[in-house]
Design a protein around this motif. Structure first.
Motif, PDB file in Angstrom:
ATOM      1  N   ALA A  77      38.587 -10.437   0.644  1.00  0.00           N
ATOM      2  CA  ALA A  77      38.768  -9.461  -0.437  1.00  0.00           C
ATOM      3  C   ALA A  77      40.012  -8.624  -0.188  1.00  0.00           C
ATOM      4  O   ALA A  77      40.703  -8.220  -1.131  1.00  0.00           O
ATOM      5  CB  ALA A  77      37.539  -8.572  -0.550  1.00  0.00           C
ATOM      6  N   VAL A  78      40.290  -8.350   1.068  1.00  0.00           N
ATOM      7  CA  VAL A  78      41.534  -7.684   1.469  1.00  0.00           C
ATOM      8  C   VAL A  78      42.385  -8.723   2.175  1.00  0.00           C
ATOM      9  O   VAL A  78      41.957  -9.292   3.188  1.00  0.00           O
ATOM     10  CB  VAL A  78      41.263  -6.494   2.409  1.00  0.00           C
ATOM     11  CG1 VAL A  78      42.575  -5.858   2.844  1.00  0.00           C
ATOM     12  CG2 VAL A  78      40.351  -5.475   1.731  1.00  0.00           C
ATOM     13  N   PHE A  95      34.980  -3.078   3.073  1.00  0.00           N
ATOM     14  CA  PHE A  95      34.933  -3.120   1.616  1.00  0.00           C
ATOM     15  C   PHE A  95      33.638  -3.772   1.137  1.00  0.00           C
ATOM     16  O   PHE A  95      33.008  -3.311   0.177  1.00  0.00           O
ATOM     17  CB  PHE A  95      36.147  -3.883   1.086  1.00  0.00           C
ATOM     18  CG  PHE A  95      36.133  -4.109  -0.395  1.00  0.00           C
ATOM     19  CD1 PHE A  95      36.508  -3.101  -1.268  1.00  0.00           C
ATOM     20  CD2 PHE A  95      35.732  -5.329  -0.920  1.00  0.00           C
ATOM     21  CE1 PHE A  95      36.483  -3.309  -2.642  1.00  0.00           C
ATOM     22  CE2 PHE A  95      35.704  -5.539  -2.284  1.00  0.00           C
ATOM     23  CZ  PHE A  95      36.084  -4.531  -3.147  1.00  0.00           C
ATOM     24  N   ALA A  96      33.232  -4.860   1.798  1.00  0.00           N
ATOM     25  CA  ALA A  96      32.014  -5.577   1.414  1.00  0.00           C
ATOM     26  C   ALA A  96      30.799  -4.676   1.476  1.00  0.00           C
ATOM     27  O   ALA A  96      29.977  -4.637   0.542  1.00  0.00           O
ATOM     28  CB  ALA A  96      31.824  -6.794   2.318  1.00  0.00           C
ATOM     29  N   ALA A  97      30.672  -3.932   2.567  1.00  0.00           N
ATOM     30  CA  ALA A  97      29.510  -3.049   2.718  1.00  0.00           C
ATOM     31  C   ALA A  97      29.477  -2.010   1.611  1.00  0.00           C
ATOM     32  O   ALA A  97      28.422  -1.764   0.997  1.00  0.00           O
ATOM     33  CB  ALA A  97      29.546  -2.372   4.088  1.00  0.00           C
ATOM     34  N   VAL A 113      26.047  -8.812   5.301  1.00  0.00           N
ATOM     35  CA  VAL A 113      27.190  -9.478   4.664  1.00  0.00           C
ATOM     36  C   VAL A 113      28.492  -9.003   5.301  1.00  0.00           C
ATOM     37  O   VAL A 113      29.398  -9.804   5.562  1.00  0.00           O
ATOM     38  CB  VAL A 113      27.188  -9.235   3.146  1.00  0.00           C
ATOM     39  CG1 VAL A 113      28.485  -9.756   2.510  1.00  0.00           C
ATOM     40  CG2 VAL A 113      25.985  -9.920   2.501  1.00  0.00           C
ATOM     41  N   ALA A 114      28.584  -7.729   5.580  1.00  0.00           N
ATOM     42  CA  ALA A 114      29.774  -7.206   6.264  1.00  0.00           C
ATOM     43  C   ALA A 114      29.939  -7.855   7.636  1.00  0.00           C
ATOM     44  O   ALA A 114      31.056  -8.203   8.041  1.00  0.00           O
ATOM     45  CB  ALA A 114      29.681  -5.692   6.395  1.00  0.00           C
ATOM     46  N   ARG A 115      28.843  -8.036   8.349  1.00  0.00           N
ATOM     47  CA  ARG A 115      28.914  -8.706   9.655  1.00  0.00           C
ATOM     48  C   ARG A 115      29.427 -10.139   9.497  1.00  0.00           C
ATOM     49  O   ARG A 115      30.291 -10.591  10.267  1.00  0.00           O
ATOM     50  CB  ARG A 115      27.534  -8.729  10.324  1.00  0.00           C
ATOM     51  CG  ARG A 115      27.561  -9.338  11.737  1.00  0.00           C
ATOM     52  CD  ARG A 115      26.152  -9.594  12.244  1.00  0.00           C
ATOM     53  NE  ARG A 115      25.512 -10.709  11.558  1.00  0.00           N
ATOM     54  CZ  ARG A 115      25.701 -11.995  11.899  1.00  0.00           C
ATOM     55  NH1 ARG A 115      26.521 -12.326  12.876  1.00  0.00           N
ATOM     56  NH2 ARG A 115      25.063 -12.953  11.233  1.00  0.00           N
TER      57      ARG A 115
END
Length: 212
Positions: A77-78, A95-97, A113-115
């Motif tokens: 995403a980044v 960003f995901a979190a 998901v961030a992990r």
């Protein structure tokens, strides 16, 4: 784009997001906007679609396939080719979190998901992490592509790093390929490894020889 938007909505719902359809669709469109940024030549919507296709194909290997799908959406995403180290992956994970929490996903899901997103920095997973293994295997699926597609991939990567002089690029790229070839296996899931390991190693070896 519409089918991808629907895919995001379905994965978000499957992972427990409670936002309404309009907000989920808006989030998907925002992400697609990121995936079509001008600095992207390989890490673009085509890459996103390819990773999602692999996750769908091997979803039976993951206990939480919708979390893996969301991680696929968010893992780049980044993306700034000029970023140092694993800054892109760290920023994408953060960003995901935040995004998933804003969409009403359970805190546990957003954190997981961030992990998963963070794992794509080095594609290294701990034992007994089938979700992480599937995401990493999917992200590296391009390495086992047919020769023509692999050459297109390497050309796109070079365009993303056009700001790097040739000698520096060859050196850096060679180090990446060498480290991949040192791994006991590039792919973690046995079913995927049996299909792709040999082709991936052949592609990496050929590219390394060309760089030398």
């Amino acid at each position: 784009m519409t089918s991808l938007t629907e895919a995001f909505r379905s994965a978000a719902r499957g992972a427990g997001a409670t936002a309404d359809d309009a907000d989920l669709d808006a989030a998907a469109q925002y992400l697609l906007g990121r995936w079509t940024e001008p600095q992207r030549h390989y890490h673009d919507v085509s890459h996103l679609g390819a990773v999602l296709d692999v996750v769908d194909r091997f979803a039976h290997l993951a206990p939480h396939p919708d979390r893996v799908r969301l991680a696929a959406w968010l893992h780049d995403a980044v993306y700034d080719p000029r970023a140092l180290g694993d800054a892109n992956e760290r920023d994408s994970a953060e960003f995901a979190a935040g995004l998933l929490q804003s969409l009403g996903a359970p805190e546990e899901v957003a954190a997981e998901v961030a992990r998963l997103v963070g794992l794509t920095a080095g594609h290294a997973t701990e034992d007994d992490d089938p979700d992480g293994e599937l995401l990493c295997d999917a992200d590296l699926s391009i390495l086992a592509a047919d020769r023509e597609r692999y050459i297109e991939y390497t050309s796109a990567i070079r365009r993303e790093y056009a700001h790097v002089p040739d000698d520096a690029f060859r050196g850096g790229r060679s180090r990446v390929l060498t480290e991949l070839l040192k791994l006991p296996s590039i792919y973690r899931h046995a079913e995927i490894r049996d299909r792709w390991e040999e082709s991936a190693r052949a592609n990496l070896t050929a590219e390394l020889e060309e760089l030398a």
